[in-house]
Design a protein around this motif. Structure first.
Motif, short mmCIF file in Angstrom:
data_model
loop_
_atom_site.label_atom_id
_atom_site.label_comp_id
_atom_site.label_asym_id
_atom_site.label_seq_id
_atom_site.Cartn_x
_atom_site.Cartn_y
_atom_site.Cartn_z
N GLU A 59 0.86 -1.19 0.00
CA GLU A 59 0.00 0.00 0.00
C GLU A 59 0.89 1.24 0.00
N PRO A 60 0.83 2.06 -1.07
CA PRO A 60 1.74 3.19 -1.17
C PRO A 60 1.35 4.44 -0.38
N LEU A 61 0.06 4.67 -0.14
CA LEU A 61 -0.38 5.90 0.52
C LEU A 61 -0.23 5.78 2.03
N SER A 62 0.43 6.77 2.62
CA SER A 62 0.83 6.70 4.04
C SER A 62 -0.33 6.47 5.00
N ASP A 63 -1.40 7.26 4.89
CA ASP A 63 -2.52 7.11 5.83
C ASP A 63 -3.16 5.73 5.73
N ILE A 64 -3.36 5.26 4.49
CA ILE A 64 -3.97 3.95 4.30
C ILE A 64 -3.02 2.85 4.77
N VAL A 83 3.76 -3.54 3.48
CA VAL A 83 4.87 -2.99 2.68
C VAL A 83 4.44 -1.61 2.18
N HIS A 84 5.16 -0.57 2.60
CA HIS A 84 4.81 0.81 2.28
C HIS A 84 5.45 1.24 0.95
N ILE A 85 5.07 0.55 -0.12
CA ILE A 85 5.60 0.80 -1.46
C ILE A 85 4.47 0.54 -2.45
N GLY A 86 4.46 1.29 -3.55
CA GLY A 86 3.54 1.02 -4.63
C GLY A 86 4.16 0.09 -5.65
N LEU A 87 3.35 -0.62 -6.39
CA LEU A 87 3.83 -1.50 -7.45
C LEU A 87 3.64 -0.81 -8.79
N ASP A 88 4.61 -1.01 -9.71
CA ASP A 88 4.57 -0.34 -11.01
C ASP A 88 5.39 -1.16 -12.00
N ALA A 89 5.56 -0.61 -13.20
CA ALA A 89 6.34 -1.27 -14.25
C ALA A 89 7.84 -1.03 -14.06
N LYS A 90 8.19 -0.08 -13.21
CA LYS A 90 9.60 0.19 -12.96
C LYS A 90 9.79 0.69 -11.53
N ASP A 91 11.02 0.59 -11.05
CA ASP A 91 11.36 1.10 -9.72
C ASP A 91 11.49 2.61 -9.80
N PHE A 93 9.52 6.44 -8.33
CA PHE A 93 8.53 7.18 -7.55
C PHE A 93 7.38 7.57 -8.47
N CYS A 94 6.21 7.77 -7.88
CA CYS A 94 5.07 8.30 -8.63
C CYS A 94 4.25 9.17 -7.67
N ASN A 95 3.39 9.98 -8.23
CA ASN A 95 2.50 10.80 -7.41
C ASN A 95 1.11 10.19 -7.42
N ILE A 96 0.59 9.96 -6.22
CA ILE A 96 -0.77 9.45 -6.06
C ILE A 96 -1.48 10.38 -5.09
N LEU A 97 -2.55 11.01 -5.54
CA LEU A 97 -3.33 11.92 -4.70
C LEU A 97 -2.44 12.92 -3.97
N ASP A 98 -1.55 13.56 -4.71
CA ASP A 98 -0.63 14.58 -4.17
C ASP A 98 0.39 14.04 -3.17
N GLU A 99 0.57 12.74 -3.13
CA GLU A 99 1.61 12.16 -2.28
C GLU A 99 2.65 11.50 -3.16
N LYS A 100 3.92 11.80 -2.90
CA LYS A 100 5.00 11.15 -3.65
C LYS A 100 5.25 9.78 -3.02
#
Length: 194
Positions: A59-64, A83-91, A93-100
């Motif tokens: 789960e990438p978003l801190s509060d969740i 695990v406080h990381i998002g999954l993607d096609a590459k390692d 960073f990304c922005n989700i709802l104004d959170e890096k």
């Protein structure tokens, strides 16, 4: 949590559509990747199976993420690791709802782990996450439980991408919320060997 989630608590993220022997064959042979673990409900559901050893709940978003970690702790779910990381096609960073948010691929995360199942409900990032999991899918042939309703591309392109690997997957497309007035609103692609 905002209420009863039939896709998790009744349909078990699609497991209800599979025979018990297929579930046991897949889930007992390694770790589960729970992509988009949100409140931790699906991690708790997977942990109910005696033959499941380890669940990595991403789960990438801190509060969740913080809420999920508390949920797992309160429920004494030792099989699941938040695990406080998002999954993607590459390692990166990304922005989700104004959170890096930090991101990784399943291939990077799982390079030294055997993966038995990949469950994805990552709000439209499913295709990218699968692209970052190709080596793991080829190596371990995990059970795939992939939401394909967030973007039309997912509905039409994820199954052909996995089929192109020629690994012998069988597929089902199911609706995990048939009580909703819109057919297919929670379409899930289930891929399995056996």
């Amino acid at each position: 949590n905002t209420g009863f989630q039939p896709e998790v608590f009744y349909f078990k993220n699609g497991l209800k559509f599979l025979e018990d022997k297929i579930i046991k064959k897949h889930l007992s042979k390694g770790c589960i990747i729970d992509g988009g673990a949100c409140s931790g409900d699906s991690a708790l559901m997977f942990a109910e199976y005696d033959f499941v050893d380890k669940i990595y709940a991403f789960e990438p978003l801190s509060d969740i993420y913080n809420d999920m970690a508390k949920t797992l702790k309160v429920n004494k779910c030792e099989k699941a690791e938040a695990v406080h990381i998002g999954l993607d096609a590459k390692d990166g960073f990304c922005n989700i709802l104004d959170e890096k948010c930090k991101t990784t691929t399943i291939d990077t995360f799982a390079k030294d782990k055997k993966i038995s199942c990949i469950k994805l409900d990552v709000e439209g990032m499913e295709f990218n996450v699968i692209k970052g999991a190709i080596k793991t899918i080829e190596r371990d042939k995990p059970l795939l439980l992939i939401c394909i309703y967030h973007k039309p591309k997912d509905f039409f392109e994820i199954k052909p991408l996995i089929e192109s690997l020629n690994l012998g997957y069988k597929f089902k497309v199911v609706d995990t919320e048939p009580c909703n007035q819109y057919v297919g609103v929670h379409a899930m692609l289930i891929g399995y060997i056996g």
